[in-house]
Design a protein around this motif. Structure first.
Motif, PDB file in Angstrom:
ATOM      1  N   ILE A  66      88.537 -59.339  15.913  1.00 47.13           N
ATOM      2  CA  ILE A  66      88.616 -59.931  14.583  1.00 47.13           C
ATOM      3  C   ILE A  66      89.115 -58.847  13.646  1.00 47.13           C
ATOM      4  O   ILE A  66      88.527 -57.763  13.578  1.00 47.13           O
ATOM      5  CB  ILE A  66      87.236 -60.419  14.109  1.00 47.13           C
ATOM      6  N   GLU A  86      81.918 -64.341  16.754  1.00 50.55           N
ATOM      7  CA  GLU A  86      82.511 -64.348  15.420  1.00 50.55           C
ATOM      8  C   GLU A  86      81.366 -64.519  14.434  1.00 50.55           C
ATOM      9  O   GLU A  86      80.627 -65.497  14.496  1.00 50.55           O
ATOM     10  CB  GLU A  86      83.527 -65.480  15.281  1.00 50.55           C
ATOM     11  N   ASP A  93      82.832 -62.377  22.446  1.00 46.96           N
ATOM     12  CA  ASP A  93      83.555 -63.420  21.723  1.00 46.96           C
ATOM     13  C   ASP A  93      82.942 -63.746  20.364  1.00 46.96           C
ATOM     14  O   ASP A  93      83.393 -64.645  19.673  1.00 46.96           O
ATOM     15  CB  ASP A  93      83.587 -64.707  22.560  1.00 46.96           C
ATOM     16  N   ALA A 100      83.721 -57.095  15.922  1.00 45.80           N
ATOM     17  CA  ALA A 100      83.409 -57.751  14.646  1.00 45.80           C
ATOM     18  C   ALA A 100      82.107 -57.204  14.067  1.00 45.80           C
ATOM     19  O   ALA A 100      81.982 -56.997  12.855  1.00 45.80           O
ATOM     20  CB  ALA A 100      83.291 -59.267  14.841  1.00 45.80           C
TER      21      ALA A 100
END
Length: 343
Positions: free
Chosen positions: A7, A77, A75, A101
């Protein structure tokens, strides 16, 4: 690391502002909603950090994990609210290199008591193939000299690497929790940092740390004993997360396709693994609970091997072979003993 897992920092920076705004619009944080009172508000990045915080913090902490059960940590977010809640924490525990992130959000959170577990032990580079044959019991003293006294300069060098490639060439392997000895080193560091962050309860943190380290030492002994005499030392896995474990107990990890547990192996790699399996008498292709077993089953079919679960312990779900870190690691040991032909 796959691009899909990253990200952009700019996106996170914007989300920090949004998160703070969203948080101020809410009357309380997630931790406060639970009626935690004067407990230390701890944010953990994912399960291995959550386990340390809960076991060492005990009754004095209210722990919130940024990664919900069943979510593949890489993964993740973060929502604006989650990013905002980091800034409201009294103490943040994470592992740099696992979740970009999270790394970015924590860097911008401004929380004083922030601990990167990667700095509490020594990181190493591990490729898809990791052999621990040079670091068995006879070489442990040498191994300690080589890796245990590198000092702050080495820690800084390892920490500066992006770590995102999970042990691919040029990056430090962050999977320290899969080695009970390194995880115990991390536990000791977390204990000391909690004592400093909350001195009123320092005695309890110290006591809880000693108890956990004792359990991890027993786990290490169980692995040493259980994997000492095996028919083969080689195991094949879809997720190259077990480099430290392989090195600690004299095993060789053969990753199917590097860091991504769902990556498709090339025909050349399948042929290579077929050769390795025959030569090293490997019996099993391991897959993990939080990812598809499709790649493992395809390879197993092509090579005539069995499949089984070897859990990288990035999260606990109903599918996990145990209720917590210790139990799942015991299940992993049993799976390895079976696959390696322990005597």
């Amino acid at each position: 690391m796959n691009v899909r897992r990253l990200i952009p920092t700019t996106a996170v920076a914007g989300a920090v502002v949004l998160g703070l705004t969203a948080l101020s619009a809410c009357s309380t944080s997630d931790a406060a909603d639970g009626g935690d009172g004067d407990k230390l508000k701890v944010t953990a990045s994912f399960y291995p950090m959550q386990f340390l915080a809960e076991r060492i913090g005990g009754e004095h902490v209210a722990v919130t994990s940024l990664t919900k059960p069943g979510v593949e940590p890489h993964d993740l977010e973060l929502t604006p609210r989650q990013i905002g809640s980091i800034s409201e924490s009294d103490y943040v525990l994470y592992l740099k290199g696992i979740q970009p992130a999270v790394d970015d959000a924590i860097k911008q959170s401004g929380v004083k008591n922030t601990v990167d577990a990667a700095t509490l032990t020594t990181l190493e580079n591990h490729g898809a193939e990791v052999s621990g044959h040079d670091h068995g019991h006879e070489g442990e003293e040498e191994h300690a000299d080589e890796h245990g006294h590198e000092g702050e300069e080495a820690h800084e060098e390892h920490s500066e690497g992006d770590g995102h490639n999970h042990g691919e060439e040029g990056g430090a392997d962050p999977h320290i929790w899969l080695d009970p000895v390194k995880y115990a080193e991390g536990a000791k560091g977390v204990g000391k940092s909690l004592e400093k962050a909350d001195p009123d309860h320092a005695a309890d943190y110290k006591k809880n740390t000693e108890a956990l380290v004792g359990e991890l030492n027993k786990l290490n002994t169980a692995y040493e004993t259980g994997l000492k005499n095996t028919a083969t030392k080689t195991f094949i896995t879809t997720h190259s997360a077990f480099g430290y474990l392989a090195e600690r107990y004299g095993l060789t990890q053969q990753g199917i396709a590097g860091i991504d547990p769902e990556a498709e192996p090339t025909p050349a790699r399948i042929q290579e693994l077929h050769t390795v399996a025959e030569k090293e008498k490997a019996t099993t292709v391991f897959f993990e609970t939080l990812a598809s077993d499709r790649t493992a089953k395809t390879l197993a079919k092509d090579t005539g091997l069995k499949t089984d679960v070897l859990d990288p312990l990035e999260g606990i779900t109903k599918k996990s072979q145990g209720a917590d870190y210790i139990e799942v690691m015991e299940s992993n040991l049993a799976a390895l003993q079976k696959a390696l032909g322990a005597k």
